[in-house]
Design a protein around this motif. Structure first.
Motif, PDB file in Angstrom:
ATOM      1  N   ILE A  27      39.329  22.006  13.441  1.00  0.00           N
ATOM      2  CA  ILE A  27      38.077  22.943  13.609  1.00  0.00           C
ATOM      3  C   ILE A  27      37.637  22.484  14.920  1.00  0.00           C
ATOM      4  O   ILE A  27      37.399  21.443  15.372  1.00  0.00           O
ATOM      5  N   THR A  28      37.170  23.656  15.796  1.00  0.00           N
ATOM      6  CA  THR A  28      36.598  23.531  17.179  1.00  0.00           C
ATOM      7  C   THR A  28      35.214  24.104  17.176  1.00  0.00           C
ATOM      8  O   THR A  28      35.181  25.031  16.646  1.00  0.00           O
ATOM      9  N   PHE A  29      34.060  23.369  17.882  1.00  0.00           N
ATOM     10  CA  PHE A  29      32.764  23.662  17.857  1.00  0.00           C
ATOM     11  C   PHE A  29      32.596  24.050  19.211  1.00  0.00           C
ATOM     12  O   PHE A  29      33.169  23.731  20.185  1.00  0.00           O
ATOM     13  N   ARG A  30      31.432  24.932  19.354  1.00  0.00           N
ATOM     14  CA  ARG A  30      31.023  25.403  20.856  1.00  0.00           C
ATOM     15  C   ARG A  30      29.521  25.375  20.610  1.00  0.00           C
ATOM     16  O   ARG A  30      29.049  25.700  19.759  1.00  0.00           O
ATOM     17  N   SER A  31      28.901  24.839  21.824  1.00  0.00           N
ATOM     18  CA  SER A  31      27.553  24.776  21.812  1.00  0.00           C
ATOM     19  C   SER A  31      27.151  26.313  22.770  1.00  0.00           C
ATOM     20  O   SER A  31      27.800  26.480  23.320  1.00  0.00           O
ATOM     21  N   GLU A  32      26.080  26.811  22.103  1.00  0.00           N
ATOM     22  CA  GLU A  32      25.778  27.931  22.436  1.00  0.00           C
ATOM     23  C   GLU A  32      24.104  28.290  22.750  1.00  0.00           C
ATOM     24  O   GLU A  32      23.268  27.622  21.864  1.00  0.00           O
ATOM     25  N   LEU A  33      23.644  28.599  23.702  1.00  0.00           N
ATOM     26  CA  LEU A  33      22.286  28.673  23.903  1.00  0.00           C
ATOM     27  C   LEU A  33      21.648  29.814  23.258  1.00  0.00           C
ATOM     28  O   LEU A  33      21.960  30.844  23.384  1.00  0.00           O
ATOM     29  N   ASP A  34      20.654  29.522  22.645  1.00  0.00           N
ATOM     30  CA  ASP A  34      20.001  30.467  21.588  1.00  0.00           C
ATOM     31  C   ASP A  34      18.583  30.665  22.391  1.00  0.00           C
ATOM     32  O   ASP A  34      17.511  30.011  22.199  1.00  0.00           O
ATOM     33  N   ARG A  35      18.246  31.707  23.241  1.00  0.00           N
ATOM     34  CA  ARG A  35      17.235  32.092  23.954  1.00  0.00           C
ATOM     35  C   ARG A  35      15.961  32.196  23.071  1.00  0.00           C
ATOM     36  O   ARG A  35      14.933  31.701  23.309  1.00  0.00           O
ATOM     37  N   ALA A  36      16.028  33.003  21.983  1.00  0.00           N
ATOM     38  CA  ALA A  36      15.199  33.173  20.977  1.00  0.00           C
ATOM     39  C   ALA A  36      14.806  31.817  20.516  1.00  0.00           C
ATOM     40  O   ALA A  36      13.424  31.799  20.184  1.00  0.00           O
ATOM     41  N   LEU A  37      15.535  30.774  20.275  1.00  0.00           N
ATOM     42  CA  LEU A  37      15.016  29.599  19.676  1.00  0.00           C
ATOM     43  C   LEU A  37      14.605  28.779  20.793  1.00  0.00           C
ATOM     44  O   LEU A  37      13.933  27.798  20.606  1.00  0.00           O
ATOM     45  N   GLY A  38      15.022  28.938  22.165  1.00  0.00           N
ATOM     46  CA  GLY A  38      14.854  28.088  23.121  1.00  0.00           C
ATOM     47  C   GLY A  38      15.649  26.762  23.180  1.00  0.00           C
ATOM     48  O   GLY A  38      15.086  25.592  23.452  1.00  0.00           O
ATOM     49  N   GLY A  39      16.682  26.862  22.696  1.00  0.00           N
ATOM     50  CA  GLY A  39      17.660  25.498  22.372  1.00  0.00           C
ATOM     51  C   GLY A  39      19.054  25.668  22.279  1.00  0.00           C
ATOM     52  O   GLY A  39      19.596  26.972  22.168  1.00  0.00           O
ATOM     53  N   THR A  40      19.790  24.880  22.341  1.00  0.00           N
ATOM     54  CA  THR A  40      21.002  24.929  22.198  1.00  0.00           C
ATOM     55  C   THR A  40      21.456  24.629  20.704  1.00  0.00           C
ATOM     56  O   THR A  40      21.081  23.747  20.217  1.00  0.00           O
ATOM     57  N   THR A  41      22.429  25.547  20.413  1.00  0.00           N
ATOM     58  CA  THR A  41      22.818  25.497  19.152  1.00  0.00           C
ATOM     59  C   THR A  41      24.358  25.384  18.874  1.00  0.00           C
ATOM     60  O   THR A  41      25.085  25.381  20.117  1.00  0.00           O
ATOM     61  N   VAL A  42      24.707  25.137  17.709  1.00  0.00           N
ATOM     62  CA  VAL A  42      26.279  24.708  17.513  1.00  0.00           C
ATOM     63  C   VAL A  42      26.851  25.921  16.798  1.00  0.00           C
ATOM     64  O   VAL A  42      26.148  26.298  15.867  1.00  0.00           O
ATOM     65  N   ARG A  43      27.977  26.340  17.112  1.00  0.00           N
ATOM     66  CA  ARG A  43      28.861  27.283  16.299  1.00  0.00           C
ATOM     67  C   ARG A  43      30.275  26.954  16.069  1.00  0.00           C
ATOM     68  O   ARG A  43      30.453  26.240  17.074  1.00  0.00           O
TER      69      ARG A  43
END
Length: 139
Positions: free
Chosen positions: A50-66
Motif C-alpha cells: 500500500i502506498t500513501f500520498r499526502s494531500e493539501l486540504d485547503r478547506a481544513l487548512g492542513g495536509t491529510t493522508v490518502r
C-alpha cells in the motif's frame, strides 16, 4: 471555514481510514503467507503493498493522508522442494509467496501505533469540544 477542532477530527479521521486499510492489507498478507498455486507450476499468492500520498486540504487548512494505490510486491517468490504438493513443478519445487512475516509484523505494529495516535487525536478533539460546550453553558 471549518473550526480547528473540526479540522483536527477530519484529519485524524483520514489517518484512521488509511491505517485501517493498511491493517487489512497486512492481515491479508499474513493470512496468505503459505498460499501456493492450485496447479502445477502456478504462481502463489503475491504480497500486496500500500502506498500513501499526502494531500493539501485547503478547506481544513492542513495536509491529510490518502491511499495512493494498493499494489503487488514484485519481489521474487521463494522456492521449496515439496514433490507431493499439487503446485509442484516437474522437478518437485513449489513457488511460495513472497511474504516475509517479519516485515508484515513490523508493518502491523507501525500501522497499529499510527491508528492509535489518530484515535487519541480524535478523543482529544472531542474532549475539547465537550469542554467548550460546558463553558458556554456556564456563561
Amino acid at each position: 471555514m471549518i473550526d480547528p477542532l473540526q479540522a483536527s477530527s477530519k484529519l485524524a479521521g483520514a489517518g484512521l481510514e488509511a491505517q485501517s486499510l493498511r491493517l487489512r492489507i497486512v492481515s491479508e498478507n499474513i493470512a496468505n503467507a503459505q498460499s501456493t498455486g492450485q496447479t502445477e507450476g502456478s504462481d502463489p499468492y503475491a504480497r500486496k503493498t500500500i502506498t500513501f500520498r499526502s494531500e493539501l486540504d485547503r478547506a481544513l487548512g492542513g495536509t491529510t493522508v490518502r491511499v495512493k494505490e494498493v499494489g503487488v510486491d514484485q519481489a521474487p517468490f521463494q522456492v521449496e522442494y515439496d514433490p507431493g504438493n499439487p503446485a509442484a513443478d516437474e522437478k518437485g519445487y513449489v513457488k511460495m509467496p513472497n511474504v516475509n512475516m517479519l516485515i508484515e509484523m513490523a508493518d502491523m505494529r507501525e500501522a497499529n501505533r499510527t491508528y492509535e495516535a489518530n484515535l487519541q487525536m480524535m478523543k482529544q478533539a472531542r474532549s475539547m469540544i465537550s469542554s467548550m460546550i460546558d463553558m458556554l453553558r456556564g456563561a
